[in-house]
Design an enzyme around this catalytic site. Structure first.
Site: not given
Ligand code: AMP
Length: 281
Positions: A37, A149
């Site tokens: 993030h 991801k």
């Molecule tokens: P989430 O909180 O899991 O809904 O993720 C929020 C954002 O962070 C989304 O756009 C995800 O794709 C991105 N994200 C989560 N994990 C990663 C990672 N390891 N690398 C890059 N972006 C990520």
């Protein structure tokens, strides 16, 4: 760094920024932030005058049997991470603030939402696109940042922005991995030590794929070998392994140019996703 939990409150701040001609970047998240993030936030900070990070565990993207209640939450720690990555605001509404008492509208991107993760999670992407559309209308960003991801999510959001004429530049940010190769995810905290070792089979199988995909190779052969790599580990249960066109997400038969290898695997109770995307061979 300011924290807002009300839609009207953040709108007032956005109005001030807009009047001053400032460019706004939005990073939508479900919180429990990690370095993945943070890399989205830093990318936004680099390319905009103001960065808003939304932290909202969105009920409408969880099915009744999924981990909405147990999903990890820590707003204090999240706020620190946003601050140290250079973000300007955290928007953390409660579910009632976002959806009111009688929310009847949903945004769904057909076709793309029905394959891959959409098969096991049929209502998931409509939940995502609905909340992201709402965030776009609240924050009015110039650019919005999504992690590669969640590759299918990124493609779906891009299509939604195109189809609904959101005047927002959708940016995809590369996957951030731990030093052992595991893609960072808030759900990695569900993994025991043994399960974490088993989870490394996902990134290992993508390294195998990258080395072995050459023009003319059959997708089914690569998929079979990925299956072996993952199934050799205890604690793993494959949801899907697919090799698709990186834009349409249609299954490829013979790989001859760009491709996306997409995996979803249960490791213990965590459902993990990972991918490798190439636009040229
Ligand atoms: P989430 O909180 O899991 O809904 O993720 C929020 C954002 O962070 C989304 O756009 C995800 O794709 C991105 N994200 C989560 N994990 C990663 C990672 N390891 N690398 C890059 N972006 C990520």
């Amino acid at each position: 760094m300011k924290i807002f939990d009300g839609i009207n409150d953040i709108r007032k701040e956005i109005e001030i920024w807009k009047k001053a001609g400032l460019k706004i970047g939005l990073v939508p998240t479900m919180g429990y932030l990690h370095a993945g993030h943070a890399s989205l936030i830093k990318e936004s900070v680099k390319n905009n005058d103001k960065t808003v990070v939304s932290v909202f565990v969105n009920p409408s993207q969880f099915a009744p049997n999924e981990d909405l209640e147990s999903y990890p939450r820590d707003l204090e720690r999240d706020s620190e991470i946003v601050k140290s990555a250079g973000g300007d605001a955290v928007f953390c509404p409660c579910a009632e603030e976002m959806y009111g008492k009688n929310h009847l509208t949903s945004v769904k991107v057909s076709d793309l939402s029905e394959k891959l993760c959409g098969i096991t999670r049929p209502s998931h992407f409509a939940g995502v696109t609905t909340v992201v559309a709402k965030l776009f209308n609240i924050v009015l960003p110039d650019k919005a940042y999504f992690g590669l991801k969640d590759y299918q999510q990124y493609i779906i959001i891009k299509k939604m922005a195109e189809d609904l004429n959101f005047n927002i530049d959708i940016q995809g940010v590369p996957i951030v991995r731990d030093s052992d190769g595991l893609a960072l995810s808030s759900r990695n905290i569900y993994l025991s030590e043994d399960e974490r070792k088993a989870a490394l089979s996902l990134s290992r199988s993508l390294i195998y794929a990258e080395k072995n995909i050459k023009s003319g190779v059959k997708a089914v052969e690569i998929i079979g070998n990925i299956r072996d790599i993952v199934e050799r580990e205890a604690h793993t249960k494959i949801d899907y392994i697919k090799i698709c066109d990186p834009l349409t997400l249609r299954d490829l038969d013979i790989i001859s140019s760009g491709y996306a290898v997409l995996l979803a695997v249960y490791v213990g109770k965590a459902r993990l996703i990972d991918n490798l995307v190439k636009f040229n061979l």
